[in-house]
Scaffold this active site. Structure first.
Site, PDB file in Angstrom:
ATOM      1  N   GLY B 103      60.210 110.337  99.081  1.00  0.00           N
ATOM      2  CA  GLY B 103      61.077 110.428  97.918  1.00  0.00           C
ATOM      3  C   GLY B 103      61.495 111.835  97.566  1.00  0.00           C
ATOM      4  O   GLY B 103      62.067 112.076  96.516  1.00  0.00           O
ATOM      5  N   GLY B 105      63.689 113.592  99.186  1.00  0.00           N
ATOM      6  CA  GLY B 105      65.109 113.785  99.451  1.00  0.00           C
ATOM      7  C   GLY B 105      65.463 114.079 100.900  1.00  0.00           C
ATOM      8  O   GLY B 105      66.559 114.557 101.178  1.00  0.00           O
ATOM      9  N   SER B 107      65.914 111.860 103.477  1.00  0.00           N
ATOM     10  CA  SER B 107      66.982 110.960 103.932  1.00  0.00           C
ATOM     11  C   SER B 107      68.297 111.303 103.249  1.00  0.00           C
ATOM     12  O   SER B 107      69.367 111.215 103.851  1.00  0.00           O
ATOM     13  CB  SER B 107      66.612 109.511 103.638  1.00  0.00           C
ATOM     14  OG  SER B 107      65.390 109.192 104.246  1.00  0.00           O
ATOM     15  N   GLU B 219      62.356 110.023 110.301  1.00  0.00           N
ATOM     16  CA  GLU B 219      60.998 109.456 110.335  1.00  0.00           C
ATOM     17  C   GLU B 219      60.807 108.453 111.456  1.00  0.00           C
ATOM     18  O   GLU B 219      60.369 107.325 111.238  1.00  0.00           O
ATOM     19  CB  GLU B 219      60.660 108.790 108.992  1.00  0.00           C
ATOM     20  CG  GLU B 219      60.323 109.808 107.934  1.00  0.00           C
ATOM     21  CD  GLU B 219      59.813 109.174 106.661  1.00  0.00           C
ATOM     22  OE1 GLU B 219      58.957 108.291 106.755  1.00  0.00           O
ATOM     23  OE2 GLU B 219      60.266 109.576 105.574  1.00  0.00           O
TER      24      GLU B 219
HETATM   25  N1  LIG Z   1      71.082 104.873  96.415  1.00  0.00           N
HETATM   26  C1  LIG Z   1      70.296 105.546  95.570  1.00  0.00           C
HETATM   27  N2  LIG Z   1      70.548 105.539  94.252  1.00  0.00           N
HETATM   28  C2  LIG Z   1      69.771 106.217  93.395  1.00  0.00           C
HETATM   29  N3  LIG Z   1      68.720 106.942  93.754  1.00  0.00           N
HETATM   30  C3  LIG Z   1      68.400 107.002  95.062  1.00  0.00           C
HETATM   31  C4  LIG Z   1      69.177 106.292  96.033  1.00  0.00           C
HETATM   32  N4  LIG Z   1      68.635 106.526  97.249  1.00  0.00           N
HETATM   33  C5  LIG Z   1      67.584 107.334  97.026  1.00  0.00           C
HETATM   34  N5  LIG Z   1      67.435 107.622  95.727  1.00  0.00           N
HETATM   35  C6  LIG Z   1      66.402 108.485  95.154  1.00  0.00           C
HETATM   36  O1  LIG Z   1      66.506 109.722  95.776  1.00  0.00           O
HETATM   37  C7  LIG Z   1      65.224 110.264  95.990  1.00  0.00           C
HETATM   38  C8  LIG Z   1      65.091 110.715  97.428  1.00  0.00           C
HETATM   39  O2  LIG Z   1      65.145 109.610  98.277  1.00  0.00           O
HETATM   40  P1  LIG Z   1      65.064 109.758  99.851  1.00  0.00           P
HETATM   41  O3  LIG Z   1      66.027 110.805 100.260  1.00  0.00           O
HETATM   42  O4  LIG Z   1      65.231 108.443 100.438  1.00  0.00           O
HETATM   43  O5  LIG Z   1      63.580 110.280 100.054  1.00  0.00           O
HETATM   44  P2  LIG Z   1      62.769 110.511 101.407  1.00  0.00           P
HETATM   45  O6  LIG Z   1      62.418 111.941 101.409  1.00  0.00           O
HETATM   46  O7  LIG Z   1      61.548 109.677 101.318  1.00  0.00           O
HETATM   47  O8  LIG Z   1      63.633 110.128 102.531  1.00  0.00           O
HETATM   48  C9  LIG Z   1      64.219 109.222  95.599  1.00  0.00           C
HETATM   49  O9  LIG Z   1      63.650 109.589  94.373  1.00  0.00           O
HETATM   50  C10 LIG Z   1      65.025 107.962  95.425  1.00  0.00           C
HETATM   51  O10 LIG Z   1      64.529 107.230  94.353  1.00  0.00           O
HETATM   52 MG   LIG Z   2      63.470 108.689 103.910  1.00  0.00          MG
END
Ligand SMILES: Nc1ncnc2c1ncn2[C@@H]1O[C@H](COP(=O)(O)OP(=O)(O)O)[C@@H](O)[C@H]1O
Ligand SMILES: [Mg+2]
Lengths: 420, 296
Positions: B103, B105, B107, B219
């Site tokens: 979470g 960021g 991705s 990942e």
């Molecule tokens: N489509 C979305 N709408 C709102 N918030 C999002 C969305 N996708 C991800 N987030 C938020 O963005 C943050 C980063 O997510 P992500 O990039 O998926 O994390 P990770 O490092 O695990 O890949 C998380 O807190 C998630 O809740």
């Molecule tokens: Mg991710």
């Protein structure tokens, strides 16, 4: 069927994904039961619960959590219907029907046929028996058996037994038999129970007995005269009434169902979907070329690609249904106290979720296709992993098609002679 | 892929030859020499051309400057800065590891590089054509498109309408890519029967076939066992070191993989906490973990 084994078989699919060249490692067994990695669906949540303290362990500690569900409580009471249905769904979806099975060392003749030959044969096995003369035999002792249909069904069974290993086709056969039995009983009990309101709008020609026109007679004259009278109505209990005619219809229906299911299953298990789609594209190519209208040509391309994606989707449906059913099973729903109506409500809810999940999957696949460079069906040319040999016409195809032509000729000949 | 790589090499050689030809034109032999000043100018122009070319190659394939990404409706209560002031550069031929808790960021950063989400502030520069960017998502189920593994690997080529005429180049490319990810002999396996890790490797093989110049790998190793993870990382490295000199962002949770990455960045809560060579970042994170363990 125990839950644990169902979970493993669902994802691992060890016997099917067996490597072509007998690879020593990276093989299917390793990808099997213990690593049953969660893939979305009901169990996907377990993956996210890992902490980031020791990154190495994240992946290894979270995965068993998904697969080590508690076993269902053993009880001596009879299992409620809903639980049994759920078990059935888990079992049915863990042996997916209609997925390509790689041939062993000595591939059977079915593997070597051109996909189009197989498809034509599958269609013919259903259609051709309908052309054989059917009437006038109910009075004979073996008259209830629709021989052309039974021969068609027998030949598919034989071809299946020859081409697939028993451990694969026996469980499939069991489920398909169940389905066709359903058709059998439905038709046997219902088809002749209510006398149909059949009005013959024209006077039958002289010499044609009324019985052959579909109305059910109460008695049929035995062919041998009076000395061997036989019973037309075989069973009657309340509204259920089984007659010789309904029995024959039921056997026909069951064998048609089994033939359709087995033949399409055999086509799908012995041909890669890509080969089927490419073959279809090859057959439609001349049609496509002469079509003057661009949308019509695009339609042909879309049909071929659609077939391919539909075949990919079959696997997804099985996977998703299995995941949902497993999720429901681990929730330990108190079926007994729910009562039938609410159990049906739960089932409907799960079905709705299944449809939603599948649509979600479809959308994600569409996005992935676009991301990976897909720019339209007309430029797309599916790659057949089996190589060009999958799409080559051979002697076997000539023989198979000749045999089929012979059968069709025989049917028309028999028909015309029976009518004369 | 071997074939594709070779043809590309040939193309590059041809281009180089053409460049050399333009630098030293043949007309010199036949026509009287140009006046000295003109010759000097010409030489200057040629060398400027060359240096431009070189600097284009030396410019990072991906550069993010002061990147800020906000998710949710801007202005509303659920709006959240997922990435805050992130600076990152990935050069050609480089494999860059991205770490951080769930979470944080990661991705989202890849989505920004792919152009799937617009940054609210800052800039994203990706210096390769869009169709040369390959992405493998975290969930392998969302990446498998075709019913059979081999066809899925070949998808990028199929989408371009390439087919095996006589040479079987697609087949060779598919077999080579499957071998790189240790799935030899799986070309005819139905994708529905593959495990999560196998699907992920099929997806990686698909990017190897596609001659991508930017690889975004999210990942992958969470579904793979250590041996397969190493094989996949090696395949990605080979792609970066090869003639295509791809730039890769490798999102991971495993510190050991940093030893094989050129650079690494640790993100927490949308901010870059640590950036440097793979070994350096690994040492620092191990140090933190020791401190945390001691303080307990
Ligand atoms: N489509 C979305 N709408 C709102 N918030 C999002 C969305 N996708 C991800 N987030 C938020 O963005 C943050 C980063 O997510 P992500 O990039 O998926 O994390 P990770 O490092 O695990 O890949 C998380 O807190 C998630 O809740
Ligand atoms: Mg991710």
């Amino acid at each position: 069927m125990s839950l644990a084994s169902a979970g493993g078989g669902a994802r691992g699919g060890a016997p099917r994904g067996a490597p072509r060249g007998g690879a020593p490692r990276g093989g299917a067994p390793r990808g099997g039961a213990p690593r049953g990695a969660p893939c979305g669906g009901a169990l996907g949540g377990a993956r996210r619960s890992s902490l980031h303290v020791r990154p190495h362990r994240c992946s290894s500690s979270s995965q068993p959590a998904a697969s080590s569900q508690p076993p269902p409580p053993l009880s001596t009471e009879p299992t409620p219907m809903a639980a049994r249905v759920l078990d059935g769904v888990i079992g049915a979806t863990s042996t997916p029907v209609g997925m390509y099975v790689e041939p062993g060392d000595r591939p059977s003749f079915v593997y070597r046929l051109h996909p189009i030959t197989k498809q034509v044969w599958a269609l013919a096995l259903v259609l051709v028996p309908a052309f054989f003369p059917q009437h006038g035999s109910l009075g004979e002792p073996w008259g209830v058996l629709p021989f052309p249909r039974i021969i068609a069904m027998g030949s598919v069974l034989l071809a299946t037994a020859v081409s697939l290993p028993p451990r694969l086709y026996v469980p499939q056969l069991r489920r398909l038999l169940l389905l066709s039995m359903l058709a059998f009983f439905a038709v046997a009990f219902v088809s002749d129970a209510v006398s149909p309101n059949v009005y013959v709008p024209f006077a039958p020609p002289d010499g044609v007995p009324l019985a052959s026109l579909g109305a059910s007679p109460s008695t049929i004259a035995s062919p041998d005269g009076d000395n061997a009278p036989f019973c037309y109505v075989m069973l009657e209990a309340g509204i259920v009434k089984v007659t010789r005619k309904s029995l024959k219809l039921a056997i026909s229906a069951a064998s048609i169902a089994l033939t359709v299911l087995l033949a399409s299953n055999l086509c799908l298990t012995t041909t890669t979907p890509e080969a089927s789609a490419s073959a279809l594209r090859g057959v439609l190519a001349p049609v496509r070329r002469i079509l003057p209208w661009r949308p019509a040509r695009q339609f042909v391309d879309d049909v071929c690609l659609g077939l391919l994606l539909a075949l990919r989707f079959i696997a997804l449906v099985f996977e998703e249904a299995n995941a949902l059913a497993l999720g429901l099973a681990t929730k330990d729903v108190p079926w007994r106290s729910l009562g039938p109506m609410r159990a049906i409500g739960v089932g409907a809810g799960v079905l709705g979720k299944l449809v939603r999940n599948l649509l979600g999957h479809a959308e994600k696949i569409a996005v992935a296709m676009h991301d990976r460079g897909f720019r339209g069906a007309s430029t797309f040319h599916a790659y057949t992993p089996g190589g060009a040999k999958d799409l080559r016409w051979g002697v076997g195809d000539a023989v198979a098609l000749a045999v089929l032509a012979g059968a069709v000729y025989l049917a028309t000949y028999a028909r015309s002679h029976a009518l004369v | 892929m071997a074939m594709a790589a070779r043809t590309q090499q040939q193309q590059q050689q041809q281009q180089q030859q053409q460049q050399q030809r333009s630098v030293v034109p043949r007309v010199f032999c036949r026509t009287p020499r140009a006046p000295r000043r003109k010759r000097a100018l010409r030489r200057q122009a040629a060398s400027a051309d060359m240096s431009d070319d070189v600097s284009a190659m030396q410019q990072p394939a991906i550069s993010l400057t002061h990147l800020q990404v906000t998710r949710g409706q801007p202005g509303s209560t659920d709006a959240k800065h997922v990435l805050v002031d992130v600076n990152l550069e990935v050069g050609r031929g480089e494999i860059h590891a991205l770490l951080g808790p769930n979470g944080c960021g990661k991705s989202t950063l890849l989505d920004a590089v792919r152009g799937k989400i617009k940054p609210t502030r800052g800039e994203v520069h990706v210096r390769v054509p869009t169709d040369k960017i390959a992405f493998v998502p975290q969930n392998p189920d969302h990446n498998v498109v075709m019913p059979t593994a081999g066809a899925d690997v070949a998808f990028a080529l199929s989408a371009r309408g390439e087919r095996d005429e006589d040479d079987g180049h697609v087949m060779k490319a598919v077999d080579y890519a499957l071998e790189r990810v240790r799935l030899e002999g799986f070309a005819c396996a139905p994708t529905g029967t593959l495990s999560g890790g196998q699907r992920q490797r099929v997806a990686v093989a698909g990017t190897l076939v596609a001659d991508a110049e930017v690889l975004l790998l999210d990942e992958l190793t969470s579904y793979l066992d250590p041996e397969d993870a190493e094989a996949v990382l090696d395949a990605v490295r080979a792609s970066c070191r090869g003639p295509r000199a791809a730039a890769a962002i490798w999102v991971t949770h495993r510190l050991d993989e940093l030893l094989k990455c050129d650079r690494a960045t640790y993100i927490d809560d949308g901010k870059v906490l640590l950036s440097g060579s793979g070994t350096y970042v690994r040492e620092r994170i191990l140090g933190w973990q020791e401190e945390v363990a001691k303080s307990r």
